[in-house]
Write an enzyme that holds these catalytic residues in place. Structure first.
Site, PDB file in Angstrom:
ATOM      1  N   ASP A 166       4.432 -41.425  17.678  1.00  0.00           N
ATOM      2  CA  ASP A 166       3.167 -41.100  16.237  1.00  0.00           C
ATOM      3  C   ASP A 166       2.732 -40.414  15.942  1.00  0.00           C
ATOM      4  O   ASP A 166       1.425 -40.107  15.164  1.00  0.00           O
ATOM      5  CB  ASP A 166       1.459 -42.455  16.677  1.00  0.00           C
ATOM      6  N   LYS A 209     -11.467 -31.551  25.503  1.00  0.00           N
ATOM      7  CA  LYS A 209     -13.328 -31.912  24.840  1.00  0.00           C
ATOM      8  C   LYS A 209     -13.538 -30.458  25.212  1.00  0.00           C
ATOM      9  O   LYS A 209     -15.617 -30.961  25.786  1.00  0.00           O
ATOM     10  CB  LYS A 209     -13.742 -32.802  24.611  1.00  0.00           C
ATOM     11  N   ASP A 220      -1.691 -36.684  13.852  1.00  0.00           N
ATOM     12  CA  ASP A 220      -0.761 -38.343  14.258  1.00  0.00           C
ATOM     13  C   ASP A 220      -1.943 -39.525  13.807  1.00  0.00           C
ATOM     14  O   ASP A 220      -2.443 -39.477  13.556  1.00  0.00           O
ATOM     15  CB  ASP A 220      -2.294 -38.199  15.863  1.00  0.00           C
TER      16      ASP A 220
END
Lengths: 369, 565
Positions: A120, A171, A227
């Site tokens: 994707d 993260k 994405d």
């Protein structure tokens, strides 16, 4: 299941199709995600075309469901490109690394490196540069990284000036780097020894170890990257893609009266009088846009109909859907296949499942079953 | 002989009708193409015995004279406007002009509140009154639901004699579902009762028990007359089942519009298939519903402009003023009134709305459940959408709910959307919804585009100046005169509007609320709702909506901006 009768020394690529594409529902209820048209071409085809340009001759699709659909749709297209397509079926989801182990036989037939990419991702695919760069440093693998504005949402990649990756940080709360994994790699077959045949994540269980062995390099991506796994990003990606198309190949874009900015219109689509289309619109084959419609920042898929005086901003209109007269749709509204929106309604951020008829306005974002 | 009296109140009232009542007095607000009280006049004029119509109110004679002259010409009845020197309430004004009513010794007179809409059954009402010799007043009553009846004058009726045994104005608890419609027949003897009430009021006022009455002559017909007459066998009520409604808020105007259009339809469609006023061009292949009033191609000029082979699509019932220009690709109706000089451009869709004089609706726009004010303009591909506020069709006898503007959270109640006079969209493709009210001259659009809009306006101004420079002296003079007149008219209109605004805050606190149009009453006060707050908000309310639909709930709230003088 196979097509491996090609001679040795060819460049191969593995595309991780996997997943059910839940984030791109309701479109993926009717068609597997890689076949959803992005800018009038299935997402997968964008990737395969770029791979072919880089000299890839064998593409392996790691699929877990609806392989038949894909096989049917893609075989013809792909054979035109002169590339062989191999399906590697997963009986259970194997994550992002497992499929490599499953295709070990195919991938280890030659010592040549192979490409791996997530299905994707849309960008200016830099496969040629990637292969050149990979050869230049001679280590086991290279990851394509891209710059993002808000790295705290992703796992970031920390690497030296010469490209050698030091570590991965999931993260990060504090700013460490703004480069993230773009979902495209080139790996030597030797990497396969690090992978077992079980659900496994390539990002978490393979790359960190490669990095600690100083076997992993990063290459920064030039140009746009997106994405497109979610409707919102799908539309953002479309805007970026059209902008890059304008720079590279602007004669593909539509240029006519009533069109504003970058617009891609299939030649078989019909556009009525007094419309205002654009900026950033793609209109698929056999679409009918009636008189006086205004469409901005949207994708209209094959066979849909936008009736008179409708106003669309930030929408994905599914295959064969009908948008009624004086309808106003905005804020990331997604219509599944064969949806009918009756006249004069307002739809704000509705996600409408296939074969649905809407007769009432949708003032708040919601899923319409 | 009979007479009729129409009570229209004054400019201090009709506050809930703002901003529409600012440049047009509420009684003259067009509903189904006719001023609100013209429907009353029409009903009275139909009755042969009715020889004179008196309109009593506190508007200046200037505002009303044009209308009165027009009506007199149209209906061949004596029509006079009597101006109260100060607002005297529903009874005070009538009593003040009692000699005017008595003159000529009519058998009885009709008394009609100006803010009701109905299929006035005046003949039946008169016969009912005539049959009961001891009746002083006969009230036209109608059935309401239990919950809604407390917002009206409730009455209890003796089933055999039809006399009213108990009358109470806006009770706190349920009394009866039979409510007062604000339409009466009165015998002249009612003035005796009024004289007593008047005397009592005077005594009270001067002995200091005036209970905040602003004037010794202030009298409420409902409280001071009907309540005293109830239970004395002099007050009767006739129940009607035909349509009736009050016009308090703009939402009720849309509702009334639909019903009046329907009533007109009966009248219009009898002899000819479709009402055609002179100079109309209808192509042989066009389909025009028999109930459509296709008079929009009134002028030859317009006829050229409008595409010849098909007039615009009309879904009945629709009223289009002869001087309005409607593009052939527009789709209008149902329940739409379009005023004089309105321009409707290509591909416009309008339903359930009133478009006032000289407004413009640009290409591809959609207007539904809204009122578009005078000279307002709606941008292309815009969506102006209100929330329908019709009475619940599933409940028998349900009436229009005149909800307050704001709910207890300080949010706007969903209602009809109103664009005030001279509101302009300076950017296209905007959406307004759910009872937003844009005030006079509010430019509407994204904040960042405002400077652009202002710049364009300035450029236009300079362009105009440049244009006149190249003309020869005489032409230049003419152009300037026209331009100046236009400017002056505009300035004056704004000044008038401001004057109305400035005067209204002083509308005395503690004003008794039984007037023709006062309902900022107990219920509303409980909700911390006061007149000043309303004005503050209304005058400078900008309901900015963004093109993106996020923060929807936040935007439903009107921003309370500070008041500047």
């Amino acid at each position: 299941m196979c097509g491996s009768d090609k001679k040795l020394g060819e460049i191969r690529a593995l595309i991780l199709v996997g997943g059910y594409g839940t984030r791109l529902r309701p479109l993926t209820l009717s068609r597997p995600k890689p076949l959803v048209e992005f800018a009038n071409k299935p997402i997968l085809l964008h990737q395969i075309e770029a791979l072919v340009e880089a000299g890839v001759t064998q593409v392996i699709l790691a699929v877990s469901y609806r392989a038949e659909d894909m096989e049917k749709e893609l075989t013809e297209e792909v054979s035109k490109l002169g590339v062989s397509l191999t399906f590697s079926h997963e009986t259970e989801p194997l994550g992002t690394a497992g499929p490599l182990a499953l295709a070990r036989e195919l991938l280890s037939t030659s010592p040549e490196p192979f490409f791996v990419l997530n299905s994707d991702v849309i960008c200016d695919f830099p496969f040629k540069e990637l292969a050149r760069y990979h050869r230049s440093h001679g280590k086991e693998g290279t990851i394509v990284v891209t710059k993002v504005e808000e790295p705290s949402k992703y796992g970031v990649v920390v690497y030296k000036d010469d490209g050698q990756i030091e570590s991965f940080v999931e993260k990060p709360q504090e700013f460490i780097s703004n480069k993230i994994n773009a979902g495209m790699y080139i790996l030597n077959p030797s990497v396969l020894s690090r992978i077992e045949l079980r659900p496994m994540s390539i990002e978490k269980e393979v790359f960190p170890f490669m990095a600690s062995d100083n076997q992993l390099y990063a290459m920064e991506l030039q140009g746009f990257w997106m994405d497109v796994g979610q409707p919102k990003d799908f539309l953002t990606g479309m805007c970026l893609y059209l902008t890059s198309l304008r720079q590279k190949n602007s004669n593909k874009l539509y240029d006519g009266t009533g069109v504003v900015g970058n617009v891609l219109i299939d030649p078989t689509a019909t556009i009525g009088k007094g419309c205002r289309i654009g900026p950033n619109v793609t209109i698929g084959p056999d679409v009918v846009v009636e008189d006086g419609a205004c469409i901005k920042r949207s994708t209209i898929l094959r066979g849909a109909c936008v009736r008179q005086h409708a106003w669309l901003d930030g929408c994905i209109v599914g295959w064969r859907s009908v948008v009624g007269r004086w309808v106003r749709m905005e804020n990331c509204t997604v219509l599944g296949e064969d949806v009918i929106v009756k006249d004069e309604l307002y739809v704000n951020g509705g996600q409408v499942l296939p074969h649905k008829c809407i007769a009432l306005s949708v003032p708040e974002p919601q899923i319409i079953m | 002989m009979l007479k009729a009296v129409i009570l229209i109140g004054g400019p201090q009232k009709g506050t809930r009708f703002r901003p529409l009542s600012l440049d047009t007095p509420k009684p003259l607000f067009p509903i189904a193409g006719l001023p609100l009280i013209q429907h009353h006049i029409e009903a009275c004029a139909k009755l042969e015995e009715c020889k004179e119509i008196l309109i009593i109110g506190a508007y200046t004679t200037n505002t009303m004279s044009q209308f009165v002259n027009d009506m007199q010409k149209e209906y061949h009845v004596i029509i006079r406007y009597l101006q109260e020197f100060t607002p005297l309430g529903t009874g005070g004004g009538l009593y003040h002009f009692r000699d005017q009513v008595r003159a000529g010794n009519p058998a009885a007179f009709f008394l009609l509140n100006g803010d009701v809409c109905a299929d006035f059954p005046l003949k039946e009402l008169w016969h009912f009154h005539e049959e009961r010799p001891n009746a002083l007043v006969t009230i036209m009553g109608t059935e309401a639901t239990r919950q809604q009846s407390v917002h009206y004058g409730s009455m209890v009726r003796d089933t055999t004699t039809q006399s009213v045994s108990h009358y109470v104005e806006k009770p706190n608890s349920y009394v009866s579902t039979l409510i007062n419609c604000g339409v009466y027949v009165c015998s002249l003897q009612v003035f005796h009762t009024m004289a007593d009430a008047f005397q009592k009021k005077q005594d009270g006022f001067y002995s200091g028990n005036g209970q905040g009455s602003p004037h010794p002559g202030y009298m409420s017909f409902e409280q001071d007359v009907l309540m005293t007459l109830a239970g004395t066998n002099k007050l009767y009520a006739m129940q009607v089942t035909t349509w009736w409604s009050q016009v308090k808020t703009a939402g009720s105007a849309i509702y009334a519009n639909r019903h009046y259009l329907e009533l007109h339809r009966d009248r219009v469609s009898k002899d000819n298939p479709c009402t055609i006023l002179p100079d109309v061009f209808v192509h042989p292949t066009a389909t025009v519903d028999s109930t459509a009033v296709t008079n929009r191609h009134y002028l030859e000029l317009h006829r050229d402009r409008v595409s010849k082979d098909n007039p615009c699509t009309i879904l009945p019932d629709v009223f289009v003023h002869p001087t309005a220009t409607v593009d052939s690709t527009a789709v209008i109706g149902p329940n739409v009134s379009i005023g004089a000089g309105v321009t409707i451009k290509a591909g416009v869709r309008i339903k359930e709305s009133i478009i006032l004089n000289n407004a413009t609706v640009h290409d591809h726009a959609l207007v539904m459940y809204s009122v578009v004010g005078q000279e307002a303009s709606v941008g292309e591909w815009s969506r102006v959408e209100g929330t329908p506020s019709d009475p619940d069709p599933n409940k028998p006898f349900a009436k229009m709910d005149n909800t307050p503007l704001f709910n207890t959270d300080g949010r706007l109640n969903p209602s009809i959307t109103i664009l005030g006079p001279l509101v302009v969209f300076y950017d296209t493709q905007w959406r307004i919804w759910g009872g937003a009210i844009l005030y006079i001259r509010t430019p509407y659009g994204p904040p960042d585009k405002y400077n652009e809009y202002k710049k364009k306006k300035r450029e236009n101004y300079h362009a105009k100046k440049r244009l006149t420079k190249d003309l020869n002296p005489k032409e230049r003079y003419n152009a300037r005169v026209i331009w100046r007149i236009r400017k002056k008219n505009q300035r004056e209109r704004v000044r008038n509007l401001n004057r109305v605004l400035e005067r209204t805050p002083s509308s005395s606190p503690g004003f008794p609320d039984a007037d023709t149009d006062a309902e900022q009453d107990v219920a509303d006060q409980n909700k911390n709702y006061d007149v000043h707050q309303e004005q503050n908000v209304l005058r400078f309310s900008y309901s900015w909506s963004s093109k993106k639909g996020k923060n929807e709930s936040e935007k439903g709230q009107i921003q309370n901006l500070s008041r500047k003088r």
